[in-house]
Design a protein around this motif. Structure first.
Motif, short mmCIF file in Angstrom:
data_model
loop_
_atom_site.label_atom_id
_atom_site.label_comp_id
_atom_site.label_asym_id
_atom_site.label_seq_id
_atom_site.Cartn_x
_atom_site.Cartn_y
_atom_site.Cartn_z
N GLU A 19 -0.52 6.84 -18.15
CA GLU A 19 -0.65 7.29 -19.54
C GLU A 19 -0.94 6.11 -20.47
O GLU A 19 -1.82 6.19 -21.34
N VAL B 112 -8.22 13.40 -21.31
CA VAL B 112 -6.82 13.67 -21.66
C VAL B 112 -6.65 15.09 -22.17
O VAL B 112 -5.70 15.80 -21.80
N LEU C 243 0.26 14.06 -16.60
CA LEU C 243 -0.30 13.26 -17.68
C LEU C 243 -0.23 14.07 -18.98
O LEU C 243 -0.25 15.31 -18.95
N PRO C 244 -0.16 13.42 -20.12
CA PRO C 244 -0.11 14.15 -21.39
C PRO C 244 -1.44 14.86 -21.67
O PRO C 244 -2.50 14.40 -21.24
N ALA D 252 -6.42 16.79 -17.81
CA ALA D 252 -5.28 15.93 -17.47
C ALA D 252 -4.60 16.40 -16.18
O ALA D 252 -4.17 15.58 -15.36
#
Length: 556
Positions: free
Chosen positions: A64, A347, A240-241, A351
């Motif tokens: 991240e 992202v 992951l965000p 993600a």
């Protein structure tokens, strides 16, 4: 009379500060190049994705943090930096510095160090230190690069040996890599090596089919699909965000700032060096316009500060990604901004699939990247150049791997400096010349000594010994017109030479003092040491005539 010094200084400062700010000129050629810029940005984004993930994980800050840094720092450095084509983000060199910081101070220190280092780099740009990188010799830079490549490669070994979460068990990466191999899980190691082989083959072979094929990304996709289809023990990135975090000032107090002060200085020095080198290399690859080194530091400093506020890690200009940008056709800052947008889309949109990538695949990308950092032809040419350059290269590389990056640069510069000073001192010449023309009785008691080259502290004692060891002379004419550099030590040794000879009864005449040296000679006392103020001459014939008159008086 009006003193204009202060207003002119203010104007110069104002001009300098304006040169550090973005302007419309940054995008002057965008109307012609925007399509190529967008394509180059997309290309760099694809290349940067596995590197951002891998460097984030390898540093200990996490995937991240690597993505956040590539996105946030990528945009800020592109807009505020001094190069039109520089691409910034997490790099291998920064990973090498951050890993021990995370191990010693914890993950929470990364964002604060990023902000602290960014402020230092910003201040360096504002105070015009951007040209300082030119003082680092080429062999030192290459030794530094070789050492970083070795460290990056060795850092990946523990992640390939067993499925456990690996923390730094030893401060030396070579020892840690060896220990991890001794305690390796054979099954996991076999799977990891298979993943490395697939990714490495894709990175090395696919670009030969077509340069546009992103070998690292294809290799990662293949390994990920294999690990999903077959029951695989390989560890994956994980969650992951799905968006960027809100910016926030990292938690700090005086004791924390004090503990992180030295690491922040190290990170700042590395960020400045790597960014300036990358910008300079980019300017040599194609006609990308001039770059402003001071503005580059300002932009990189702001980028690291911004990355830290978003929870990322320190950023630098990335030589590999910048080179990809230039070769893909990028010519304005639009390309670097596009690269960051591509990573932001990852992202926001994909993600979850990215989180399924095995860590061994990212380790393979970094291993191949590390190998590509070392150019055999460059290493060979340095080792075959001079003993001094070869020594500086080897020592810098060894200290980089075994001690510390910044220490290595300092020691490398010191070694190169010592050899340079020794060579420069050897260029200082002391030559006794014959008297031209018809000989006169007593000429054998007159010594004309020509001093040439630099006269400074390293050569001063040798010059003094050679001049004062002249025997059987009554007059010494020191010819100074060929002297180049003279420092205070050199001037002082000239004073001592004159005093010693005069004390031994030898008359000293000085001929041809350069205009730039006269003030120093008066200040240090060279001219005052002469027996008479008329013993200073502009021409050699006048000096010889005066010397012969001394000999005649002694013989009378």
């Amino acid at each position: 009379m009006t003193d204009t010094t202060a207003p002119s200084a203010v104007r110069r400062m104002a001009t300098h500060l304006r040169s550090l700010l973005p302007s419309a000129d940054d995008y002057r050629s965008a109307k012609r190049t925007w399509r190529r810029d967008l394509i180059a940005g997309l290309t760099v984004g694809i290349v940067a994705l596995p590197l951002a993930l891998g460097f984030g994980i390898s540093s200990g800050a996490g995937a991240e943090a690597g993505l956040i840094t590539a996105i946030v720092a990528g945009v800020v450095a592109a807009v505020f930096g001094g190069s039109n084509v520089q691409v910034s983000g997490p790099t291998g060199a920064m990973v090498v510095v951050l890993a021990p910081i995370v191990a010693t101070h914890g993950l929470g220190a990364v964002a604060l160090v990023s902000v602290m280092a960014g402020i230092l780099v910003l201040a360096a740009g504002a105070t015009r230190l951007g040209r300082a990188v030119s003082f680092i010799p080429w062999p030192v830079i290459e030794g530094f690069t070789l050492g970083i490549a070795v460290i990056i490669f060795l850092q990946q070994v523990p992640a390939l040996t067993s499925p456990g979460v690996h923390g730094a068990s030893h401060t030396n990466v070579a020892v840690e890599a060896g220990e991890s191999l001794i305690g390796a899980d054979p099954t996991y190691l076999l799977w990891s090596l298979g993943a490395v082989a697939i990714v490495a083959a894709c990175m090395l072979l696919l670009p030969k089919l077509h340069p546009a094929i992103p070998g690292s990304l294809v290799g990662i996709v293949v390994v990920t699909l294999v690990s999903l289809i077959l029951p695989s023990p390989l560890r994956v990135i994980g969650d992951l965000p799905h968006s960027l975090p809100a910016p926030a000032v990292p938690a700090w107090d005086l004791s924390t700032l004090s503990a992180l002060a030295l690491p922040a200085v190290t990170v700042a020095a590395l960020a400045a060096i790597e960014s300036l080198l990358s910008a300079r290399v980019a300017a040599s690859l194609a006609d990308t316009g001039p770059y402003n080194p001071d503005r580059e530091l300002v932009g990189q400093g702001l980028a690291s500060v911004a990355a830290g506020l978003f929870g990322g890690m320190p950023a630098t200009g990335a030589i590999a990604r910048t080179a990809v940008n230039v070769r893909a056709g990028g010519r304005t800052r639009i390309a670097a901004v596009t690269h960051a947008v591509v990573l932001l889309v990852v992202v926001l949109a994909v993600a979850q699939p990215v989180g399924m990538i095995p860590l061994a695949a990212l380790s393979a990308v970094l291993m191949v990247t590390a190998v590509r950092m070392v150019h055999v032809a460059t290493v060979s040419s340095i080792l075959r150049s001079t003993k001094a350059d070869a020594a500086a290269f080897v020592i810098t590389a060894i200290v980089t791997v075994s001690v510390d990056l910044i220490v290595a640069v300092v020691i490398g510069i010191a070694v190169a400096g010592v050899f340079a000073i020794r060579n420069l001192a050897g260029a200082t010449g002391v030559h006794r010349e014959p008297i031209a023309g018809e000989p006169h009785p007593g000429d054998e008691r007159i010594a004309i000594v020509r001093l040439d080259g630099p006269l400074f502290f390293a050569a001063a004692d040798r010059v003094a010994d050679e001049v004062t060891s002249l025997g059987g002379v009554s007059v010494v004419i020191l010819r100074m017109s060929q002297l180049e550099l003279v420092d205070a030590t050199g001037a002082r040794i000239l004073t001592e030479i004159v005093q010693r000879l005069e004390r031994d009864g030898v008359t000293v005449l000085i001929k041809g003092v350069r205009e730039g040296h006269e003030e120093l000679f008066r200040t240090v006392g060279v001219l005052d040491a002469l027996r008479h103020h008329k013993h200073l001459f502009a021409t050699l014939p006048d000096a010889i005539a005066h010397a012969r008159s001394h000999i005649e008086r002694e013989s009378a």
